[in-house]
Design an enzyme around this catalytic site. Structure first.
Site, mmCIF file in Angstrom:
data_model
loop_
_atom_site.group_PDB
_atom_site.id
_atom_site.type_symbol
_atom_site.label_atom_id
_atom_site.label_comp_id
_atom_site.label_asym_id
_atom_site.label_seq_id
_atom_site.Cartn_x
_atom_site.Cartn_y
_atom_site.Cartn_z
ATOM 1 N N GLY A 253 0.790 -1.223 0.000
ATOM 2 C CA GLY A 253 0.000 0.000 0.000
ATOM 3 C C GLY A 253 0.824 1.276 0.000
ATOM 4 C CB CYS A 278 10.585 -2.030 1.920
ATOM 5 S SG CYS A 278 10.206 -1.775 0.172
ATOM 6 C CG LEU A 279 5.125 0.379 4.633
ATOM 7 C CD1 LEU A 279 4.589 1.347 3.591
ATOM 8 C CD2 LEU A 279 3.986 -0.537 5.100
ATOM 9 C CD GLN A 282 7.894 3.218 0.952
ATOM 10 O OE1 GLN A 282 6.820 2.783 1.378
ATOM 11 N NE2 GLN A 282 8.321 2.940 -0.266
ATOM 12 C CG ASN A 320 8.027 -5.651 -3.858
ATOM 13 O OD1 ASN A 320 7.446 -5.111 -4.802
ATOM 14 N ND2 ASN A 320 7.371 -6.283 -2.891
ATOM 15 C CE1 TYR A 323 2.092 5.299 -3.659
ATOM 16 C CE2 TYR A 323 2.359 2.927 -3.332
ATOM 17 C CZ TYR A 323 1.571 4.004 -3.697
ATOM 18 O OH TYR A 323 0.273 3.800 -4.089
ATOM 19 C CG HIS A 362 13.137 -6.224 0.234
ATOM 20 N ND1 HIS A 362 12.251 -6.394 1.268
ATOM 21 C CD2 HIS A 362 12.548 -5.378 -0.641
ATOM 22 C CE1 HIS A 362 11.158 -5.701 1.037
ATOM 23 N NE2 HIS A 362 11.308 -5.071 -0.126
ATOM 24 C CD GLU A 364 13.887 -8.881 3.138
ATOM 25 O OE1 GLU A 364 14.685 -7.951 3.375
ATOM 26 O OE2 GLU A 364 12.830 -8.712 2.496
HETATM 27 N N1 LIG Z 1 8.040 -3.942 -0.041
HETATM 28 C C1 LIG Z 1 7.519 -2.872 0.543
HETATM 29 O O1 LIG Z 1 7.605 -2.686 1.768
HETATM 30 C C2 LIG Z 1 6.745 -1.929 -0.335
HETATM 31 C C3 LIG Z 1 6.434 -0.595 0.297
HETATM 32 C C4 LIG Z 1 5.313 0.162 -0.396
HETATM 33 N N2 LIG Z 1 4.089 -0.566 -0.346
HETATM 34 C C5 LIG Z 1 5.712 0.469 -1.828
HETATM 35 O O2 LIG Z 1 5.195 -0.116 -2.739
HETATM 36 O O3 LIG Z 1 6.564 1.294 -2.070
#
Ligand SMILES: NC(=O)CC[C@H](N)C(=O)O
Length: 390
Positions: A253, A278-279, A282, A320, A323, A362, A364
């Site tokens: 999201g 990642c998220l 952000q 991945n 945003y 990532h 991991e």
């Molecule tokens: N892999 C994630 O944590 C993706 C984060 C966020 N949903 C994005 O698409 O940017």
């Protein structure tokens, strides 16, 4: 290479048609290799050559369908230990060709049997290069895949009506219902690029915004006792657990819609060491005052070069995300530490004064290279350095 003793699982013949439509008007017919029905959302392409099972079970794909650019998929089947969560999260799968056999001593099932059992709508036999080019040129496109509707006008109307991830908080939908402790290390027979930690253990509380299992395994492997908490757990509750450090996970999201998580992260900074992926990166950046924006087509693959400005080293990373943090909005206390060398977008940051850092990609892997696995050790060392400084 296979020997006579390597198990081979055979896919069933696929004669049933399926249709894919994009919001730009493209309609293509292929064959159904998954569940019957319809699926829709944002369509993204992933350029990794392997890792289809990890991709399909990564909760970050909720709300998105995935086109795999590698042309032959399914050739090593499905293995229980490769699950990145308890279920399939990607809305749909689009591939060029399903391998008719799965040859792998670890496999328990073929990809198509698994897609049907897990209820994932999937299509093969379409020109994935053409679809990928459309997304690259026009940016993220909404889609529908149907096994029941063959009318082009109706399909395009459905693609246009599909719900995109913009403005949607999906982390609270995919998170765990209750907190739990995670104890498994790597189950896979493939060796890690870092040594398993043998010494004293640290306590980590991990926010589950859609956490991949390999992150939790990596934390345990690096010497953390991990308690996973639901996305909406308050900072006060987390601090009351007295962690040595807090981890903010990946997830699906639009990060700007996760206001509760941004609020919690803001309260945690300066009170405990924090690491985000990642998220999580952000959310941490939003908490520090930066802004996020949607990328044209995102980064979804396993060979993105990233330069770590703190070491000068270039790592090949798994990515991945759709945003990204807009670096022009970073406040002075946010220091850029990593750049994606494909497009020079921000790939990592740290706080100027507090033990806080995060990466957009990532470490991991799963799938992807282990070049950045050492970042879990960096988290551990950051915590210990802070303890020493006190
Ligand atoms: N892999 C994630 O944590 C993706 C984060 C966020 N949903 C994005 O698409 O940017």
């Amino acid at each position: 290479m296979t020997s006579d003793s390597t198990p081979r699982l055979t896919s069933s013949p696929h004669d049933a048609p399926a249709w894919l439509a994009l919001e730009n008007g493209l309609v293509v017919q292929g064959r159904s290799i998954g569940a019957d029905g319809e699926a829709s959302g944002d369509l993204v392409f992933n350029t990794a050559m392997t890792g289809y099972q990890e991709i399909l079970t990564d909760p970050s794909y909720a709300g998105q369908g995935v086109v795999l650019t590698y042309p032959l998929i399914g050739n090593y089947g499905i293995a229980d230990e490769d699950m990145e969560s308890g279920r399939a999260w990607a809305e749909a799968l689009v591939i060029k060709e399903l391998s008719s056999i799965s040859s792998n001593h670890r496999a328990t099932e073929t990809l198509d049997a698994w897609l049907r059992r897990r209820g994932v709508v999937a299509i093969e036999g379409v020109d994935t290069r053409r679809i990928t080019k459309a997304i690259r040129e026009e940016g993220s496109l909404r889609f529908v895949i149907s096994t029941t509707d063959s009318d082009p006008a109706s399909l395009v109307a459905k693609a246009k009506a599909a719900v995109s991830t913009d403005g949607r908080d999906l982390a609270s939908e995919v998170t765990c219902a209750e907190s739990y402790s995670w104890t498994s290390q790597f189950e896979s027979s493939f060796p890690s690029t870092t040594e398993r930690w043998q010494g004293e253990r640290l306590k980590c509380v991990a926010y589950d915004f859609g956490a991949k299992r390999n992150i939790l395994r990596s934390l345990v492997h690096t010497g953390f006792d991990v308690t996973v908490v639901p996305a909406k757990t308050s900072a006060a509750e987390v601090l009351a657990m007295n962690p040595d450090g807090v981890f903010l996970s990946n997830g699906p999201g639009d990060p700007s819609a996760c206001t509760y998580a941004v609020e919690a992260a803001r309260e945690l900074v300066g009170k405990t060491p924090v690491f985000g992926i990642c998220l999580g990166h952000q959310i941490l950046s939003l908490a520090l005052g930066a802004k996020t924006k949607k990328m044209a087509f995102g980064h979804h693959g396993a060979n993105h070069p990233v330069r770590d400005e703190t070491t000068g080293r270039i790592e090949i990373t798994s990515q991945n995300h759709s945003y990204v943090v807009d670096e022009s909005t970073m406040p002075a206390e946010m220091v850029a530490t990593h750049w994606n060398l494909n497009d020079m977008s921000l790939a990592g940051m740290k706080h100027r004064d507090h033990p806080v850092f995060s990466v957009q990609y990532h470490p991991e892997a799963a799938p992807g290279p282990g070049d950045s696995a050492h970042l879990f050790t960096r988290f551990r060392e950051m915590i210990l350095a802070q303890v020493e400084a006190q």
